[in-house]
Design a protein around this motif. Structure first.
Motif, PDB file in Angstrom:
ATOM      1  N   VAL A  59      26.507   2.032 -44.504  1.00 24.44           N
ATOM      2  CA  VAL A  59      25.586   2.474 -43.465  1.00 24.44           C
ATOM      3  C   VAL A  59      25.958   1.777 -42.157  1.00 24.44           C
ATOM      4  O   VAL A  59      25.949   0.547 -42.083  1.00 24.44           O
ATOM      5  CB  VAL A  59      24.123   2.155 -43.845  1.00 24.44           C
ATOM      6  N   ILE A  60      26.281   2.568 -41.132  1.00 23.68           N
ATOM      7  CA  ILE A  60      26.712   2.029 -39.839  1.00 23.68           C
ATOM      8  C   ILE A  60      25.687   2.396 -38.770  1.00 23.68           C
ATOM      9  O   ILE A  60      25.490   3.576 -38.461  1.00 23.68           O
ATOM     10  CB  ILE A  60      28.102   2.553 -39.447  1.00 23.68           C
ATOM     11  N   ASP A  61      25.048   1.394 -38.221  1.00 27.61           N
ATOM     12  CA  ASP A  61      24.036   1.543 -37.178  1.00 27.61           C
ATOM     13  C   ASP A  61      24.734   1.538 -35.820  1.00 27.61           C
ATOM     14  O   ASP A  61      25.386   0.569 -35.451  1.00 27.61           O
ATOM     15  CB  ASP A  61      23.046   0.380 -37.293  1.00 27.61           C
ATOM     16  N   LEU A  62      24.591   2.631 -35.052  1.00 23.01           N
ATOM     17  CA  LEU A  62      25.331   2.807 -33.807  1.00 23.01           C
ATOM     18  C   LEU A  62      24.496   2.539 -32.549  1.00 23.01           C
ATOM     19  O   LEU A  62      24.909   2.883 -31.444  1.00 23.01           O
ATOM     20  CB  LEU A  62      25.871   4.238 -33.730  1.00 23.01           C
ATOM     21  N   ARG A  63      23.346   1.928 -32.655  1.00 21.89           N
ATOM     22  CA  ARG A  63      22.483   1.776 -31.491  1.00 21.89           C
ATOM     23  C   ARG A  63      23.191   1.076 -30.334  1.00 21.89           C
ATOM     24  O   ARG A  63      23.930   0.123 -30.535  1.00 21.89           O
ATOM     25  CB  ARG A  63      21.204   1.037 -31.886  1.00 21.89           C
ATOM     26  N   ASN A  64      22.935   1.591 -29.117  1.00 21.95           N
ATOM     27  CA  ASN A  64      23.698   1.173 -27.942  1.00 21.95           C
ATOM     28  C   ASN A  64      22.865   1.396 -26.682  1.00 21.95           C
ATOM     29  O   ASN A  64      21.678   1.719 -26.759  1.00 21.95           O
ATOM     30  CB  ASN A  64      25.005   1.960 -27.880  1.00 21.95           C
TER      31      ASN A  64
END
Length: 335
Positions: A59-64
């Motif tokens: 699971v890769i969280d991309l929040r930016n």
């Protein structure tokens, strides 16, 4: 209770029964395992929770900065077992020759994926914040990048972190986690979903049957506004405007249902569709809907998009500006 049956009489029958039950159990186990690692392009929070113990899932969280997120935001609260990778800072898109938003090289993306512990058999679940259509574009572009480099095992969490938080408010992790092990993913570029500036020039020059699908706003398409990095206003000649925002449900903060998307995108029909925008970010949502949700074939993404196209003065531009608007724009450049 019936007559007495000796061990010698019932043992063969029981052996057959045990074998049968064992075969059924194995079949059910394989069925469940196959279902667990072959999900659809969009998965929901319940599916992710049910498969949280599957070691093949990353699971890769991309929040930016698009959603106001960062690594610090991830530290404050995230899906258990997830890792953070900033969509803007970590190399999902790169700049070359003053053009931003381009596809990284195979070597660059391979290093990024391996750092995130992605193996050849890993199923990646990408997590946007779940707050806007533009935010969803981060996950759609990252999804396209994995596919372009030959990794088929990838999904997007429908509704993003916000959907997980709403569904499982008591299952939120915080703080740093153990650094993931180095993965063994090998990046090999696939041309099927990827369009270069040379391809677009050929489409424009030959006026072929390909459809150039512009995912920007009406103002940018017409030429009244432009991206800060674009050198000129307007759109690629022959393009059709179709804002990526059409696909997104602002009230639910997720993509619209597949049947609704099928109706919305019904008019987008061509043997070859090339999706573009300013930097290939919004364009990724139109690509994702057409290619992955609706299963259309021959749908591509032009990553350089308008910023790259307008960077070369030899490339033609089209606008919907009036003569007065064009007059103002001309003198605006001079002064």
């Amino acid at each position: 209770c019936g007559p007495y049956v000796s061990n010698a009489q019932w043992r063969p029958e029981m052996k057959i029964l045990h074998t049968l039950l064992g075969s059924i159990a194995i079949f059910l186990w394989f069925t469940a395992t196959a279902a667990a690692i072959t999900p659809s392009p969009l998965v929901d929070a319940e599916w992710l929770a049910q498969n949280s113990e599957n070691e093949q899932i990353r699971v890769i969280d991309l929040r930016n900065k698009i959603d106001g997120g960062s690594y610090e935001t991830w530290l404050e609260g995230h899906i258990p077992g997830s890792v953070h990778s900033d969509y803007f800072k970590d190399g999902w898109r790169v700049g070359r020759d003053e053009v931003v938003g381009l596809l990284p090289s195979a070597e660059q993306f391979q290093a990024l994926a391996r750092k995130l512990s992605v193996n050849s058999d890993t199923h990646v679940v990408l997590v946007p914040a779940g707050v806007s259509a533009t935010d969803f574009g981060s996950a759609a572009r990252a999804y396209w990048t994995f596919k372009t480099f030959g990794h088929e095992g990838v999904s997007i969490l429908d509704g993003g972190f916000a959907a997980w938080q709403a569904t499982f408010p008591n299952d939120i992790a915080s703080g740093a986690s153990i650094a993931p092990k180095q993965g063994d993913f090998v990046a090999r570029i696939q041309q099927a979903d990827y369009t270069t500036i040379e391809d677009v020039r050929q489409i424009v020059d030959t006026q072929s049957g390909a459809l150039l699908l512009d995912g920007r706003t009406q103002e940018q398409f017409d030429g009244h506004k432009k991206h800060p990095k674009a050198r000129n206003v307007g759109h690629i000649p022959g393009a059709k405007l179709f804002s990526q925002a059409n696909a997104y449900d602002d009230d639910k903060n997720r993509l619209k249902a597949a049947d609704e998307l099928a109706s919305i995108y019904r008019e987008i029909d061509a043997e070859r569709i090339v999706s573009y925008c300013n930097t290939g970010h919004w364009a990724a949502t139109n690509w994702f809907v057409l290619s992955e949700v609706l299963g259309r074939e021959n749908v591509e993404l032009y990553d350089g998009s308008m910023v790259e196209w307008a960077d070369d003065a030899a490339n033609p531009m089209a606008t919907n500006l009036s003569n007065l608007d064009q007059f103002k724009a001309f003198f605006g450049k001079l002064f």
